[in-house]
Each structure stands twice: as structure tokens, then as C-alpha cells.
Scaffold this motif. Structure first.
Motif, PDB file in Angstrom:
ATOM      1  N   ARG A 129       0.843  -1.199   0.000  1.00 51.04           N
ATOM      2  CA  ARG A 129       0.000   0.000   0.000  1.00 51.04           C
ATOM      3  C   ARG A 129       0.877   1.247   0.000  1.00 51.04           C
ATOM      4  O   ARG A 129       1.931   1.280   0.612  1.00 51.04           O
ATOM      5  CB  ARG A 129      -0.932   0.006   1.209  1.00 51.04           C
ATOM      6  CG  ARG A 129      -1.933  -1.134   1.193  1.00 51.04           C
ATOM      7  CD  ARG A 129      -2.800  -1.093   2.432  1.00 51.04           C
ATOM      8  NE  ARG A 129      -3.601  -2.305   2.544  1.00 51.04           N
ATOM      9  CZ  ARG A 129      -4.346  -2.604   3.604  1.00 51.04           C
ATOM     10  NH1 ARG A 129      -4.391  -1.783   4.639  1.00 51.04           N
ATOM     11  NH2 ARG A 129      -5.041  -3.726   3.629  1.00 51.04           N
ATOM     12  N   LEU A 130       0.385   2.275  -0.678  1.00 50.45           N
ATOM     13  CA  LEU A 130       1.147   3.499  -0.854  1.00 50.45           C
ATOM     14  C   LEU A 130       0.399   4.679  -0.254  1.00 50.45           C
ATOM     15  O   LEU A 130      -0.815   4.806  -0.423  1.00 50.45           O
ATOM     16  CB  LEU A 130       1.400   3.734  -2.344  1.00 50.45           C
ATOM     17  CG  LEU A 130       2.344   4.869  -2.727  1.00 50.45           C
ATOM     18  CD1 LEU A 130       3.744   4.616  -2.189  1.00 50.45           C
ATOM     19  CD2 LEU A 130       2.370   5.026  -4.247  1.00 50.45           C
ATOM     20  N   TYR A 131       1.140   5.535   0.440  1.00 50.76           N
ATOM     21  CA  TYR A 131       0.584   6.757   1.019  1.00 50.76           C
ATOM     22  C   TYR A 131       1.526   7.894   0.667  1.00 50.76           C
ATOM     23  O   TYR A 131       2.712   7.852   0.992  1.00 50.76           O
ATOM     24  CB  TYR A 131       0.455   6.644   2.542  1.00 50.76           C
ATOM     25  CG  TYR A 131      -0.388   5.464   2.985  1.00 50.76           C
ATOM     26  CD1 TYR A 131      -1.745   5.622   3.230  1.00 50.76           C
ATOM     27  CD2 TYR A 131       0.183   4.201   3.138  1.00 50.76           C
ATOM     28  CE1 TYR A 131      -2.521   4.547   3.623  1.00 50.76           C
ATOM     29  CE2 TYR A 131      -0.588   3.120   3.542  1.00 50.76           C
ATOM     30  CZ  TYR A 131      -1.943   3.303   3.783  1.00 50.76           C
ATOM     31  OH  TYR A 131      -2.704   2.230   4.169  1.00 50.76           O
ATOM     32  N   VAL A 132       0.999   8.911  -0.015  1.00 51.63           N
ATOM     33  CA  VAL A 132       1.819  10.030  -0.456  1.00 51.63           C
ATOM     34  C   VAL A 132       1.124  11.335  -0.085  1.00 51.63           C
ATOM     35  O   VAL A 132      -0.087  11.485  -0.269  1.00 51.63           O
ATOM     36  CB  VAL A 132       2.051   9.988  -1.985  1.00 51.63           C
ATOM     37  CG1 VAL A 132       2.900  11.171  -2.422  1.00 51.63           C
ATOM     38  CG2 VAL A 132       2.720   8.681  -2.389  1.00 51.63           C
ATOM     39  N   SER A 133       1.900  12.286   0.441  1.00 52.00           N
ATOM     40  CA  SER A 133       1.380  13.616   0.750  1.00 52.00           C
ATOM     41  C   SER A 133       2.366  14.650   0.229  1.00 52.00           C
ATOM     42  O   SER A 133       3.576  14.524   0.446  1.00 52.00           O
ATOM     43  CB  SER A 133       1.180  13.778   2.262  1.00 52.00           C
ATOM     44  OG  SER A 133       0.804  15.109   2.585  1.00 52.00           O
ATOM     45  N   HIS A 134       1.852  15.658  -0.455  1.00 58.78           N
ATOM     46  CA  HIS A 134       2.691  16.720  -1.008  1.00 58.78           C
ATOM     47  C   HIS A 134       2.040  18.059  -0.696  1.00 58.78           C
ATOM     48  O   HIS A 134       0.941  18.347  -1.155  1.00 58.78           O
ATOM     49  CB  HIS A 134       2.848  16.535  -2.515  1.00 58.78           C
ATOM     50  CG  HIS A 134       3.940  17.371  -3.122  1.00 58.78           C
ATOM     51  ND1 HIS A 134       4.103  18.702  -2.862  1.00 58.78           N
ATOM     52  CD2 HIS A 134       4.941  17.046  -3.994  1.00 58.78           C
ATOM     53  CE1 HIS A 134       5.127  19.181  -3.533  1.00 58.78           C
ATOM     54  NE2 HIS A 134       5.661  18.186  -4.228  1.00 58.78           N
ATOM     55  N   GLN A 135       2.727  18.889   0.114  1.00 56.99           N
ATOM     56  CA  GLN A 135       2.197  20.203   0.461  1.00 56.99           C
ATOM     57  C   GLN A 135       2.347  21.162  -0.714  1.00 56.99           C
ATOM     58  O   GLN A 135       3.329  21.111  -1.464  1.00 56.99           O
ATOM     59  CB  GLN A 135       2.947  20.756   1.681  1.00 56.99           C
ATOM     60  CG  GLN A 135       2.383  22.075   2.201  1.00 56.99           C
ATOM     61  CD  GLN A 135       3.174  22.600   3.386  1.00 56.99           C
ATOM     62  OE1 GLN A 135       4.212  22.048   3.758  1.00 56.99           O
ATOM     63  NE2 GLN A 135       2.690  23.664   3.995  1.00 56.99           N
ATOM     64  N   HIS A 136       1.342  22.070  -0.872  1.00 55.46           N
ATOM     65  CA  HIS A 136       1.359  23.057  -1.949  1.00 55.46           C
ATOM     66  C   HIS A 136       1.120  24.452  -1.383  1.00 55.46           C
ATOM     67  O   HIS A 136       0.511  24.606  -0.318  1.00 55.46           O
ATOM     68  CB  HIS A 136       0.273  22.729  -2.977  1.00 55.46           C
ATOM     69  CG  HIS A 136       0.592  21.548  -3.842  1.00 55.46           C
ATOM     70  ND1 HIS A 136       1.186  21.659  -5.075  1.00 55.46           N
ATOM     71  CD2 HIS A 136       0.416  20.216  -3.635  1.00 55.46           C
ATOM     72  CE1 HIS A 136       1.353  20.457  -5.601  1.00 55.46           C
ATOM     73  NE2 HIS A 136       0.896  19.556  -4.743  1.00 55.46           N
ATOM     74  N   PRO A 137       1.583  25.489  -2.094  1.00 60.20           N
ATOM     75  CA  PRO A 137       1.349  26.856  -1.625  1.00 60.20           C
ATOM     76  C   PRO A 137      -0.130  27.215  -1.669  1.00 60.20           C
ATOM     77  O   PRO A 137      -0.849  26.807  -2.588  1.00 60.20           O
ATOM     78  CB  PRO A 137       2.169  27.710  -2.600  1.00 60.20           C
ATOM     79  CG  PRO A 137       2.349  26.855  -3.816  1.00 60.20           C
ATOM     80  CD  PRO A 137       2.390  25.443  -3.328  1.00 60.20           C
ATOM     81  N   ILE A 138      -0.567  27.998  -0.697  1.00 59.04           N
ATOM     82  CA  ILE A 138      -1.975  28.368  -0.601  1.00 59.04           C
ATOM     83  C   ILE A 138      -2.436  29.180  -1.803  1.00 59.04           C
ATOM     84  O   ILE A 138      -3.592  29.063  -2.237  1.00 59.04           O
ATOM     85  CB  ILE A 138      -2.231  29.142   0.706  1.00 59.04           C
ATOM     86  CG1 ILE A 138      -2.080  28.209   1.903  1.00 59.04           C
ATOM     87  CG2 ILE A 138      -3.619  29.775   0.713  1.00 59.04           C
ATOM     88  CD1 ILE A 138      -3.079  27.078   1.925  1.00 59.04           C
ATOM     89  N   ASN A 139      -1.547  29.991  -2.390  1.00 58.58           N
ATOM     90  CA  ASN A 139      -1.980  30.824  -3.520  1.00 58.58           C
ATOM     91  C   ASN A 139      -2.386  30.000  -4.730  1.00 58.58           C
ATOM     92  O   ASN A 139      -2.991  30.505  -5.670  1.00 58.58           O
ATOM     93  CB  ASN A 139      -0.900  31.845  -3.902  1.00 58.58           C
ATOM     94  CG  ASN A 139       0.411  31.202  -4.329  1.00 58.58           C
ATOM     95  OD1 ASN A 139       0.488  29.995  -4.573  1.00 58.58           O
ATOM     96  ND2 ASN A 139       1.456  32.011  -4.418  1.00 58.58           N
ATOM     97  N   LYS A 140      -2.064  28.716  -4.706  1.00 57.09           N
ATOM     98  CA  LYS A 140      -2.475  27.830  -5.794  1.00 57.09           C
ATOM     99  C   LYS A 140      -3.993  27.690  -5.840  1.00 57.09           C
ATOM    100  O   LYS A 140      -4.572  27.435  -6.888  1.00 57.09           O
ATOM    101  CB  LYS A 140      -1.822  26.460  -5.606  1.00 57.09           C
ATOM    102  CG  LYS A 140      -1.826  25.574  -6.835  1.00 57.09           C
ATOM    103  CD  LYS A 140      -0.923  24.380  -6.619  1.00 57.09           C
ATOM    104  CE  LYS A 140      -0.762  23.580  -7.901  1.00 57.09           C
ATOM    105  NZ  LYS A 140       0.178  22.446  -7.723  1.00 57.09           N
TER     106      LYS A 140
END
Length: 292
Positions: free
Chosen positions: A112-123
């Protein structure tokens, strides 16, 4: 009832016995789960109670029930075991910092795979999904107050948590939320009053999201993440792939105490650029892109 404290060090085996017994409330089931004798479980609990100087369990006709003190210590014990699990399988965990933003990938032994990637709020303002734009606007107009009229339009899509000593306790599940959509409304309602780590998404996923929750609680503000996971779905707990965007918003309850509002939108529109892999298709009926 207080017990005499002696100079000892808690071990991983003691913590595992404590957590397992708190869940099963049965000595035999705990010994079978951990593969040790009942006497060993009793000794681990007694030693741990000696170290902490308080009783962790009351024993009655129904089995082992946590004392009030034991309840307050359960969350930290679970976190220690999760952290140990991560450290013991370094090859399955990859953490990266991409332009000051967090990215984490967890590959479990069962695939099983779990991935999290944070992004800038202005997106969100530039190219965000309608629900994300509505959520951010409501949060700003409501000046972080969860009961502000500006929050009414987005409230049905939110999960609300309150931070207590033992962890994050769910206080509200919106009937239109991604949580209710994925797990089913009837089951989701039963999550109210439970700790987030007691849900059925598993320790790996809870470990991925824990740092993000803690960040918002400590500093307030908002955080945007894109995620991919293998999670149980519906009442049958069938494991299915799912991708979604998640907006964490630091809010305030009417009594002035901190609240954590979670807005998740199930969507194929996720950018996990820090990690390249081919995502498995998820159930199309789950997608929430067009909702406002």
C-alpha cells in the motif's frame, strides 16, 4: 489509586502490551495478538504502572478498562509506537523538502502506498477546485470563527476536530464531506467522539497526516496538501486507491478554544510531483470536482 514509583525505563514491549490491551480489553486476546504469555502481559502492565506511578487499568467482569489516567496516556503511547515503526522501516519512508514544503511517501510491506505533497496556498486562488476556493474564502470572511455565518456554506463539507491530551477528537462530520462520501454516512456519524487515530484508515496514513495537523494546531493558519492513499472504503472495508486535495484550517470554537477544520475534495487533480509513480484509478463516482 496511586502505586509506588521505582526507577525503571519503559520498553517497547510494555507500550505494545498497554496499547493492545486497551483495544481488546481481554488478556487472552492480547497475548495471542502479541505472541506472548498472559503472565508476560500482566508483568508489562504492572511494570508500566510502576514507572508511571498510576494505575492504567481497572479490572472487572467485563475485562480490562482504562482508568482516567490510562486514557490520557494512550495517545502518546500510540504515537511512540508509530514513530518506532517508521524508524524501523526507513527504506519504506521517503521525506523531502521541496521549496520549503513537505512531501512524504510511505510504502508498506503489503504494497500500500501513502503520499502527501504540500502546496502553496496561492495555488487555490490561481487554479483551485471550486470547493477549495469556497472553503478558503469562508475561512477568511469568518475570521477563523467556526460558527460565523460565512462558514455556513462550507460547513457541510467539513470535518471538525478538537485537540485533547490524548489526540484529535472528532466533534463533527459534514454530511457532504469526503469522509462521509468515502466511508458512508452511517459509519461516518459513529466517528464523532472518537480520536482520529481510532478510525479505520490505519497507522500508516495517520502517521502521514499527524505532522500537518500538529502544525496547524500550533501556528494556526491554513495548509494545502495533495494526497494519494490506499484506504478502506464503505462498510465492507475494501481497500481502494483514492487521491484528494485537503485544506487544513485553524479555527476557533465559540468558547475561544482552537478547532481544526478539514476540507477534503476527492479528485484526480492532484500534483505529487516530488514522487513520480503511476496512480491506480479510483472509483469515478467518488470524485467531487464539480461540487461547490
Amino acid at each position: 489509586m496511586r502505586v509506588k514509583r521505582e526507577a525503571e525505563i519503559a520498553t517497547v514491549d510494555m507500550l505494545r502490551a498497554f496499547v493492545s490491551l486497551s483495544e481488546s480489553q481481554n488478556l487472552t486476546r492480547t497475548s495471542e495478538e502479541l505472541g506472548v504469555t498472559r503472565q508476560t502481559i500482566r508483568r508489562h502492565i504492572k511494570d508500566l504502572e510502576t514507572i508511571k506511578g498510576e494505575m492504567l487499568f481497572d479490572v472487572g467482569p467485563g475485562g480490562y478498562a482504562l482508568t482516567q489516567f490510562g486514557t490520557t496516556k494512550l495517545g502518546s503511547a500510540k504515537k511512540i509506537l508509530r514513530d518506532i515503526k517508521v524508524w524501523s522501516r526507513d527504506r519504506g519512508v521517503v521525506r523531502r523538502n521541496v521549496g520549503g514544503l513537505d512531501a512524504v511517501r510511505v510504502q508498506t510491506d503489503c504494497g500500500r502506498l501513502y503520499v502527501s505533497h504540500q502546496h502553496p496556498i496561492n495555488k487555490i486562488a490561481a487554479s483551485g477546485l471550486p470547493l477549495m476556493q469556497a472553503g478558503l474564502a469562508s475561512w477568511g470572511q469568518g475570521q477563523t470563527h467556526i460558527e460565523h455565518p460565512a462558514m455556513a456554506t462550507i460547513r457541510p463539507y467539513l470535518l471538525l476536530y478538537r485537540r485533547i491530551e490524548t489526540g484529535w477528537i472528532c466533534v463533527e462530520v459534514g454530511e457532504k464531506s469526503a469522509y462521509a462520501r468515502w466511508f458512508g454516512w452511517a459509519w461516518s456519524k459513529s466517528a464523532i467522539g472518537r480520536l482520529s487515530e481510532d478510525d479505520k484508515v490505519g497507522d500508516e496514513f495517520n502517521g502521514v497526516i499527524a505532522d500537518a495537523y500538529a502544525e496547524i494546531h500550533a501556528h494556526g493558519g491554513v495548509r494545502l496538501d495533495h494526497l494519494y492513499a490506499h484506504l478502506p472504503r464503505g462498510s465492507e472495508d475494501q481497500i481502494s486507491p483514492v487521491s484528494f486535495q485537503r485544506l487544513l484550517m485553524g479555527c476557533v470554537f465559540p468558547d475561544g478554544t482552537p478547532a481544526l477544520a478539514v476540507l477534503a475534495v476527492i479528485t484526480d487533480q492532484v500534483d505529487l510531483g516530488a514522487f513520480e509513480f503511476e496512480r491506480e484509478p479510483m472509483p469515478k463516482e467518488m470524485i467531487m470536482d464539480g461540487e461547490t
